[in-house]
Scaffold this active site. Structure first.
Site, mmCIF file in Angstrom:
data_model
loop_
_atom_site.group_PDB
_atom_site.id
_atom_site.type_symbol
_atom_site.label_atom_id
_atom_site.label_comp_id
_atom_site.label_asym_id
_atom_site.label_seq_id
_atom_site.Cartn_x
_atom_site.Cartn_y
_atom_site.Cartn_z
ATOM 1 N N TYR A 90 2.170 8.249 13.564
ATOM 2 C CA TYR A 90 1.022 7.332 13.559
ATOM 3 C C TYR A 90 -0.248 8.080 13.944
ATOM 4 C CZ TYR A 90 -1.972 3.509 15.358
ATOM 5 O OH TYR A 90 -3.016 2.654 15.620
ATOM 6 N N MET B 237 0.820 -1.211 0.000
ATOM 7 C CA MET B 237 0.000 0.000 0.000
ATOM 8 C C MET B 237 0.859 1.268 0.000
ATOM 9 S SD MET B 237 -3.044 -0.866 -0.381
ATOM 10 C CE MET B 237 -3.937 -2.423 -0.380
#
Ligand SMILES: NC(=O)c1ccc[n+]([C@@H]2O[C@H](COP(=O)([O-])OP(=O)(O)OC[C@H]3O[C@@H](n4cnc5c(N)ncnc54)[C@H](OP(=O)(O)O)[C@@H]3O)[C@@H](O)[C@H]2O)c1
Ligand SMILES: *[C@@H]1O[C@H](CO)[C@@H](O)[C@H](O)[C@H]1NC(C)=O
Ligand SMILES: *[C@@H]1O[C@H](CO)[C@@H](O)[C@H](O)[C@H]1NC(C)=O
Ligand SMILES: *[C@@H]1O[C@H](CO)[C@@H](O)[C@H](O)[C@H]1NC(C)=O
Ligand SMILES: *[C@@H]1O[C@H](CO)[C@@H](O)[C@H](O)[C@H]1NC(C)=O
Length: 296
Positions: free
Chosen positions: A183, A93
């Protein structure tokens, strides 16, 4: 005072009512029977558990991740568990062309799409942010941009099926914590994008549901490794977590909170944000955007 009486109190009432009476429909595993579902990041962890639950419910399952060997095994287990069909396409991805073509290919193989479960993340360790900009870029591309690419590629199929987009996020996508800045940024970005899109779909009467899943610490190998010696927190089981994500998607809930403390669940819901988002719609003239199919 007049504002309070005319707006705030009624709105508060409506929201509180929604909070407490929103569980109107019961989940039944048959809801997934014969449904065509994509799960990303399904070679291990929560993604793998979701694939197994879906297989047991009799869904058509399409999984992806980078590790082809793991995916092969998962597909054969899915078939044993009773999946209507099970396939995999391996790839990274990091590659947006792959992300887009994977969804199109999955749709061809399954003959449509009912649910897109976006779950993969690039591996992350807990550390002070050290200025590693290439890592920030990679995290944003894998954890965020590829989700947008896949959702857009899936949109025509989901519109046809009155389908669902399920976005797996984290408590770190709602509140700030140390040691996971890139993140956390990628998870906040998912909230910003997919919650905005949800408003557009609602205004344009597009019947594609979007479910954002806010998870606490889950006992997957990667999370346990990353949190070891840093986080003093009991993790929740990945099998149960996977099931709750699927339930939320099937019931077309806007958000799923899979966190242990009742207080966290209540406070994370952020009533203030909900009220403001509702009130802000008053300032928008949406006429020129609505009923113009080509814009969506
Ligand atoms: N576990 C937790 O405590 C926790 C807490 C809050 C939220 N969440 C969220 O839950 C979701 C799943 O977490 P998890 O703990 O189950 O993660 P995990 O076990 O580490 O699994 C991550 C998955 O993503 C795949 N992946 C990694 N890099 C990739 C890439 N470049 N391209 C495509 N796929 C890639 C991995 O497979 P390959 O390596 O084979 O590609 C794997 O299947 C994530 O969205 C995470 O943010 C987890
Ligand atoms: C990205 O994915 C596409 C489609 O799978 C593939 O044709 C292309 O070679 C990939 N690009 C890179 C740099 O790997
Ligand atoms: C992620 O995994 C790769 C390969 O396993 C490793 O080289 C990299 O350092 C890891 N990144 C982080 C942030 O843990
Ligand atoms: C989708 O929902 C609409 C009503 O919003 C309904 O008319 C239509 O038949 C549904 N389509 C499918 C494939 O379920
Ligand atoms: C949207 O689609 C779902 C699933 O097909 C259906 O249950 C629901 O009634 C539809 N909602 C509207 C407003 O058409």
């Amino acid at each position: 005072m007049a504002f309070m009486k005319n707006y705030l109190l009624p709105i508060l009432g409506v929201f509180l009512a929604c909070y407490y009476y929103s569980a109107n429909e019961e989940f039944r595993p048959e809801m997934l029977q014969g449904k065509k579902v994509i799960v990303t990041g399904a070679s291990k962890g929560i993604g793998k558990e979701m694939a197994y639950h879906l297989a047991k419910m009799g869904a058509h399952v399409m999984v992806t991740a980078r590790s082809e060997e793991d995916l092969k095994k998962i597909v054969s287990h899915c078939l044993e568990y009773g999946a209507a069909s099970a396939h995999y396409i391996a790839g990274t991805m990091e590659n947006m062309t792959f992300a887009e073509q994977f969804v199109v290919e999955a749709g061809k193989i399954m003959g449509g799409l009912d649910m897109l479960i976006l779950n993969h993340i690039t591996n992350t360790s807990m550390q002070l942010f050290n200025g590693d900009i290439p890592h920030v870029r990679k995290v944003m591309e894998v954890n965020y941009l590829s989700y947008v690419v896949m959702a857009m590629a899936a949109f025509p199929m989901l519109k046809k099926s009155n389908g669902s987009i399920v976005v797996v996020s984290s408590v770190a996508g709602k509140i700030a914590n140390p040691l996971i800045a890139p993140y956390s940024a990628s998870k906040f970005a998912l909230d910003g994008f997919f919650s905005s899109i949800r408003k557009e779909y609602s205004l344009a009467k597009v019947n594609v549901s979007i479910t954002l899943c806010i998870l606490g610490l889950i006992n997957t190998d990667s999370a346990m490794k990353a949190a070891a010696g840093i986080l003093n927190l009991d993790p929740s089981p990945k099998e149960d977590c996977a099931l709750e994500i699927i339930k939320g998607g099937a019931l077309r809930q806007e958000e799923v909170y899979y966190v242990q403390s009742v207080w966290s669940r209540l406070l994370l819901r952020n009533l203030g944000r909900n009220i403001l988002e509702f009130l802000n719609l008053r300032w928008y003239n949406m006429d020129k955007f609505i009923n113009k199919e080509e814009l969506l």
